[in-house]
Scaffold this motif. Structure first.
Motif, PDB file in Angstrom:
ATOM      1  N   PHE A  57      -3.088  11.643   0.647  1.00  0.00           N
ATOM      2  CA  PHE A  57      -2.467  12.741  -0.106  1.00  0.00           C
ATOM      3  C   PHE A  57      -1.409  12.207  -1.068  1.00  0.00           C
ATOM      4  O   PHE A  57      -0.256  12.650  -1.043  1.00  0.00           O
ATOM      5  CB  PHE A  57      -1.842  13.751   0.867  1.00  0.00           C
ATOM      6  CG  PHE A  57      -2.792  14.174   1.970  1.00  0.00           C
ATOM      7  CD1 PHE A  57      -3.834  15.044   1.700  1.00  0.00           C
ATOM      8  CD2 PHE A  57      -2.655  13.666   3.245  1.00  0.00           C
ATOM      9  CE1 PHE A  57      -4.729  15.409   2.700  1.00  0.00           C
ATOM     10  CE2 PHE A  57      -3.542  14.025   4.251  1.00  0.00           C
ATOM     11  CZ  PHE A  57      -4.583  14.903   3.981  1.00  0.00           C
ATOM     12  N   PRO A  59       1.400   3.671   2.003  1.00  0.00           N
ATOM     13  CA  PRO A  59       2.253   3.939   3.167  1.00  0.00           C
ATOM     14  C   PRO A  59       3.579   3.173   3.123  1.00  0.00           C
ATOM     15  O   PRO A  59       4.577   3.650   3.677  1.00  0.00           O
ATOM     16  CB  PRO A  59       1.378   3.487   4.347  1.00  0.00           C
ATOM     17  CG  PRO A  59      -0.021   3.715   3.865  1.00  0.00           C
ATOM     18  CD  PRO A  59       0.017   3.347   2.405  1.00  0.00           C
ATOM     19  N   THR A  79     -10.753   0.515   5.421  1.00  0.00           N
ATOM     20  CA  THR A  79     -10.639   1.985   5.357  1.00  0.00           C
ATOM     21  C   THR A  79     -11.821   2.579   4.594  1.00  0.00           C
ATOM     22  O   THR A  79     -12.452   3.547   5.034  1.00  0.00           O
ATOM     23  CB  THR A  79      -9.322   2.395   4.658  1.00  0.00           C
ATOM     24  OG1 THR A  79      -8.226   1.957   5.449  1.00  0.00           O
ATOM     25  CG2 THR A  79      -9.246   3.902   4.465  1.00  0.00           C
ATOM     26  N   ILE A 130      -6.906   1.944  -2.727  1.00  0.00           N
ATOM     27  CA  ILE A 130      -8.099   2.495  -2.081  1.00  0.00           C
ATOM     28  C   ILE A 130      -9.195   2.727  -3.128  1.00  0.00           C
ATOM     29  O   ILE A 130     -10.372   2.452  -2.891  1.00  0.00           O
ATOM     30  CB  ILE A 130      -7.754   3.829  -1.362  1.00  0.00           C
ATOM     31  CG1 ILE A 130      -6.920   3.567  -0.099  1.00  0.00           C
ATOM     32  CG2 ILE A 130      -9.003   4.639  -1.055  1.00  0.00           C
ATOM     33  CD1 ILE A 130      -7.694   3.074   1.107  1.00  0.00           C
ATOM     34  N   GLY A 153      -9.609   8.904   9.054  1.00  0.00           N
ATOM     35  CA  GLY A 153      -8.376   8.224   9.463  1.00  0.00           C
ATOM     36  C   GLY A 153      -8.733   6.920  10.168  1.00  0.00           C
ATOM     37  O   GLY A 153      -8.989   6.893  11.372  1.00  0.00           O
ATOM     38  N   SER A 201      -5.984   9.028 -14.159  1.00  0.00           N
ATOM     39  CA  SER A 201      -5.100   9.922 -14.929  1.00  0.00           C
ATOM     40  C   SER A 201      -4.917   9.484 -16.373  1.00  0.00           C
ATOM     41  O   SER A 201      -4.523  10.293 -17.208  1.00  0.00           O
ATOM     42  CB  SER A 201      -3.741  10.019 -14.245  1.00  0.00           C
ATOM     43  OG  SER A 201      -3.164   8.734 -14.113  1.00  0.00           O
ATOM     44  N   VAL A 205      -8.999  11.128   2.640  1.00  0.00           N
ATOM     45  CA  VAL A 205      -8.452   9.799   2.954  1.00  0.00           C
ATOM     46  C   VAL A 205      -6.927   9.777   2.847  1.00  0.00           C
ATOM     47  O   VAL A 205      -6.257   9.034   3.548  1.00  0.00           O
ATOM     48  CB  VAL A 205      -9.088   8.734   2.032  1.00  0.00           C
ATOM     49  CG1 VAL A 205      -8.454   7.364   2.223  1.00  0.00           C
ATOM     50  CG2 VAL A 205     -10.597   8.638   2.303  1.00  0.00           C
ATOM     51  N   ALA A 213       0.845  -1.198   0.000  1.00  0.00           N
ATOM     52  CA  ALA A 213       0.000   0.000   0.000  1.00  0.00           C
ATOM     53  C   ALA A 213       0.878   1.244   0.000  1.00  0.00           C
ATOM     54  O   ALA A 213       2.086   1.164   0.274  1.00  0.00           O
ATOM     55  CB  ALA A 213      -0.923  -0.002   1.221  1.00  0.00           C
TER      56      ALA A 213
HETATM   57  N1  NAP Z   1      -7.182   7.452   5.799  1.00  0.00           N
HETATM   58  C1  NAP Z   1      -6.836   6.212   6.021  1.00  0.00           C
HETATM   59  O1  NAP Z   1      -7.198   5.615   7.040  1.00  0.00           O
HETATM   60  C2  NAP Z   1      -5.985   5.515   5.003  1.00  0.00           C
HETATM   61  C3  NAP Z   1      -5.850   4.110   5.001  1.00  0.00           C
HETATM   62  C4  NAP Z   1      -5.104   3.510   3.964  1.00  0.00           C
HETATM   63  C5  NAP Z   1      -4.486   4.315   3.000  1.00  0.00           C
HETATM   64  N2  NAP Z   1      -4.615   5.671   3.079  1.00  0.00           N
HETATM   65  C6  NAP Z   1      -4.019   6.585   2.096  1.00  0.00           C
HETATM   66  O2  NAP Z   1      -4.721   6.476   0.874  1.00  0.00           O
HETATM   67  C7  NAP Z   1      -3.851   6.898  -0.175  1.00  0.00           C
HETATM   68  C8  NAP Z   1      -3.937   5.907  -1.309  1.00  0.00           C
HETATM   69  O3  NAP Z   1      -3.296   4.699  -0.955  1.00  0.00           O
HETATM   70  P1  NAP Z   1      -3.262   3.484  -1.990  1.00  0.00           P
HETATM   71  O4  NAP Z   1      -2.571   2.363  -1.310  1.00  0.00           O
HETATM   72  O5  NAP Z   1      -4.589   3.313  -2.592  1.00  0.00           O
HETATM   73  O6  NAP Z   1      -2.282   4.084  -3.122  1.00  0.00           O
HETATM   74  P2  NAP Z   1      -2.186   3.684  -4.677  1.00  0.00           P
HETATM   75  O7  NAP Z   1      -2.641   2.296  -4.882  1.00  0.00           O
HETATM   76  O8  NAP Z   1      -0.804   4.051  -5.101  1.00  0.00           O
HETATM   77  O9  NAP Z   1      -3.249   4.652  -5.394  1.00  0.00           O
HETATM   78  C9  NAP Z   1      -3.117   6.016  -5.306  1.00  0.00           C
HETATM   79  C10 NAP Z   1      -3.604   6.706  -6.570  1.00  0.00           C
HETATM   80  O10 NAP Z   1      -3.291   8.097  -6.402  1.00  0.00           O
HETATM   81  C11 NAP Z   1      -3.156   8.683  -7.686  1.00  0.00           C
HETATM   82  N3  NAP Z   1      -2.090   9.689  -7.676  1.00  0.00           N
HETATM   83  C12 NAP Z   1      -2.247  10.992  -7.989  1.00  0.00           C
HETATM   84  N4  NAP Z   1      -1.113  11.655  -7.876  1.00  0.00           N
HETATM   85  C13 NAP Z   1      -0.171  10.760  -7.532  1.00  0.00           C
HETATM   86  C14 NAP Z   1       1.221  10.861  -7.296  1.00  0.00           C
HETATM   87  N5  NAP Z   1       1.891  12.022  -7.412  1.00  0.00           N
HETATM   88  N6  NAP Z   1       1.903   9.746  -6.951  1.00  0.00           N
HETATM   89  C15 NAP Z   1       1.259   8.560  -6.808  1.00  0.00           C
HETATM   90  N7  NAP Z   1      -0.089   8.414  -7.032  1.00  0.00           N
HETATM   91  C16 NAP Z   1      -0.790   9.511  -7.391  1.00  0.00           C
HETATM   92  C17 NAP Z   1      -2.873   7.560  -8.666  1.00  0.00           C
HETATM   93  O11 NAP Z   1      -3.968   7.554  -9.595  1.00  0.00           O
HETATM   94  P3  NAP Z   1      -3.915   8.360 -10.977  1.00  0.00           P
HETATM   95  O12 NAP Z   1      -2.595   8.123 -11.603  1.00  0.00           O
HETATM   96  O13 NAP Z   1      -5.059   7.784 -11.736  1.00  0.00           O
HETATM   97  O14 NAP Z   1      -4.137   9.807 -10.577  1.00  0.00           O
HETATM   98  C18 NAP Z   1      -2.919   6.281  -7.847  1.00  0.00           C
HETATM   99  O15 NAP Z   1      -3.643   5.255  -8.505  1.00  0.00           O
HETATM  100  C19 NAP Z   1      -2.467   7.061   0.456  1.00  0.00           C
HETATM  101  O16 NAP Z   1      -2.248   8.424   0.730  1.00  0.00           O
HETATM  102  C20 NAP Z   1      -2.575   6.279   1.742  1.00  0.00           C
HETATM  103  O17 NAP Z   1      -1.663   6.730   2.732  1.00  0.00           O
HETATM  104  C21 NAP Z   1      -5.363   6.275   4.057  1.00  0.00           C
END
Ligand code: NAP
Length: 323
Positions: free
Chosen positions: A237, A41, A125, A151, A261, A172, A235, A39
Motif C-alpha cells: 500500500f 518497509p 515476494t 517490487i 503476504g 507515474s 502486495v 525497501a
Molecule cells: N506482500 C509482501 O510480502 C511484501 C514484500 C515486500 C514488500 N511489500 C510491499 O510492497 C510495496 C512496494 O515496496 P517497494 O520496496 O517496491 O517500494 P518502492 O521501490 O518504493 O516502489 C513503490 C512504488 O509505489 C509507487 N507509489 C505510488 N504512490 C506512492 C506514494 N504515495 N509513495 C511512494 N510510492 C508510491 C511508486 O511508483 P510511481 O511513482 O510510478 O507510482 C513507487 O515506484 C510496499 O508497500 C512494501 O511494504 C510487500
C-alpha cells in the motif's frame, strides 16, 4: 562496526550512521556485508508505521549480500562463500550480520554484491505472489503497478521466466517509464488513465493478473482491468490508503482478489524459502532472469537512500554499498 541506525521515529532524515557492536555469531552464519537492499518497509520503520516494530535503537535493512566470515560446521555455506541473506526484517544495513543458515543462499558468480543485495526480498515476494498465490499460467498477461519500484522491477524481470507472455507496467512519470522498459516491460502506461490504456492494449479483454504494491484509489480500476478469471494480487500500500472491495464485482466478473503476504507465508511454511531459491537461482545464474540494476548509495547516505522510497524519487531497486 558501522551501521545505519534508527534512534528515533522521525522519518528517514533521522537515520544516522554510527559505530555499534558486532552481532553475536553463536550458531549463526556470520557475514561481512558488502551491500544491503533498501525497501519500502525501511521507510515505514523509520516512522514506526510498519506492522513489525523493533525496539530502538535498531538498524533497518531486510536483505544483504556479502562474504561468509564463519558458519556452523553443519551449514550449507562456509567461510569465504559469496552469499545473500534475509534478516527478516531489520539489521541488514550494517557491516556485519549474523543469520540463521536457512536464510542464507549462495550468490551466483555472475551476480555482483550490489545486484545481489536487491534480489531476495523482492524476487521471492514476486515469485510467491505470481506463482503460489496468483496461479500464473503460461501465456498470461500481467499488469504491474509501481512498476519502476523495487517490487515492480522485480515483477517485470521475473514474470516472463515464470510463464507470462506480456507485462504491462504502470508508472507515474515518463522518466519511470524508461526504468520499467529497461526492466523488461512489454508495454508501459501512465497511472493516470491506465484503465483505458489497458483496455486498448488488450483489445478490451483485460489482463489475467494485476500485481499491486500500491493500493489506494486505483484499486477499482485495477479490478475493472481484469479479464474473466483474473486475479488481483494485493502486495502492498505505498499509495497510503488501504482500498475496500465491493464483492459484487468479484461475482459479476468472476475475478479474485488475493492477498500475497510472503513473510507470513514463509514463517508458516518451513523450507519454503529454500524451495523458492532452488527455482530462482538457476534462472539468475543462467541469465534467464536478469539481475537487478540497482541505484547504489554509500552507507553514509542511508538517510537519502531510504528517503528516496518515501518521497517517490527512487529509480528501480535501491541498494547501500558497505564495502
Ligand atoms: N506482500 C509482501 O510480502 C511484501 C514484500 C515486500 C514488500 N511489500 C510491499 O510492497 C510495496 C512496494 O515496496 P517497494 O520496496 O517496491 O517500494 P518502492 O521501490 O518504493 O516502489 C513503490 C512504488 O509505489 C509507487 N507509489 C505510488 N504512490 C506512492 C506514494 N504515495 N509513495 C511512494 N510510492 C508510491 C511508486 O511508483 P510511481 O511513482 O510510478 O507510482 C513507487 O515506484 C510496499 O508497500 C512494501 O511494504 C510487500
Amino acid at each position: 562496526m558501522r551501521a545505519a541506525l534508527i534512534t528515533r521515529l522521525d522519518g528517514p532524515d533521522a537515520v544516522q550512521v554510527a559505530d555499534v557492536d558486532e552481532p553475536a555469531g553463536d550458531d549463526a552464519v556470520v557475514i561481512d556485508v558488502h551491500a544491503a537492499g533498501v525497501a519500502f518497509p525501511d521507510a515505514l520503520l523509520t516512522r514506526g508505521l510498519y506492522q513489525y516494530k523493533p525496539e530502538l535503537p535498531f538498524s533497518p535493512g531486510a536483505e544483504i549480500a556479502g562474504v561468509v566470515r564463519s558458519a556452523p560446521a553443519d551449514a550449507h555455506v562456509a567461510a569465504g562463500d559469496r552469499v545473500l541473506g534475509l534478516t527478516m526484517l531489520s539489521g541488514g544495513m550494517a557491516e556485519v550480520v549474523a543469520l540463521p543458515a536457512d536464510r542464507v543462499f549462495k550468490l551466483p558468480d555472475a551476480v555482483s554484491f550490489e545486484a545481489g543485495a536487491g534480489i531476495l526480498f523482492n524476487d521471492l515476494t514476486v515469485q510467491f505472489a505470481l506463482r503460489t498465490r496468483g496461479r500464473l499460467a503460461q501465456g498470461e498477461t500481467v499488469l504491474v503497478h509501481g512498476a519502476a519500484g523495487g517490487i515492480g522491477t522485480s515483477a517485470l524481470r521475473l514474470a516472463p521466466a515464470l510463464g507470462a507472455s506480456r507485462t504491462i507496467a504502470v508508472v507515474s512519470t515518463e522518466e519511470k517509464a524508461e526504468i520499467a522498459r529497461s526492466a523488461g516491460a512489454s508495454d508501459v502506461v501512465l497511472a493516470d488513465g491506465f484503465r483505458d490504456a489497458v483496455k486498448e492494449l488488450t483489445g478490451g479483454r483485460g489482463v489475467d493478473i494485476v500485481l499491486d504494491p500500491v493500493g489506494g484509489d486505483r484499486f477499482t480500476d485495477s479490478l475493472r482491468s481484469l479479464a474473466v478469471g483474473g486475479r488481483l494480487l494485493v502486495v502492498g500500500f505505498t499509495g497510503g490508503e488501504i482500498p475496500t472491495v465491493k464483492v459484487n464485482r468479484l461475482l459479476l466478473n468472476n475475478v479474485d482478489v488475493v492477498g500475497a503476504g510472503w513473510g507470513a507465508w514463509s514463517f508458516s511454511h518451513p523450507g519454503y524459502l529454500a524451495e523458492q531459491w532452488a527455482e530462482l537461482e538457476p534462472l539468475l545464474a543462467s541469465g534467464a532472469v536478469a539481475a537487478p540494476q540497482p541505484e547504489v548509495y554509500p552507507l553514509e547516505q542511508a538517510a537519502e537512500a531510504i528517503a528516496s522510497l518515501e518521497n517517490r524519487t527512487a529509480k528501480g531497486k535501491v541498494v547501500l554499498k558497505l564495502r
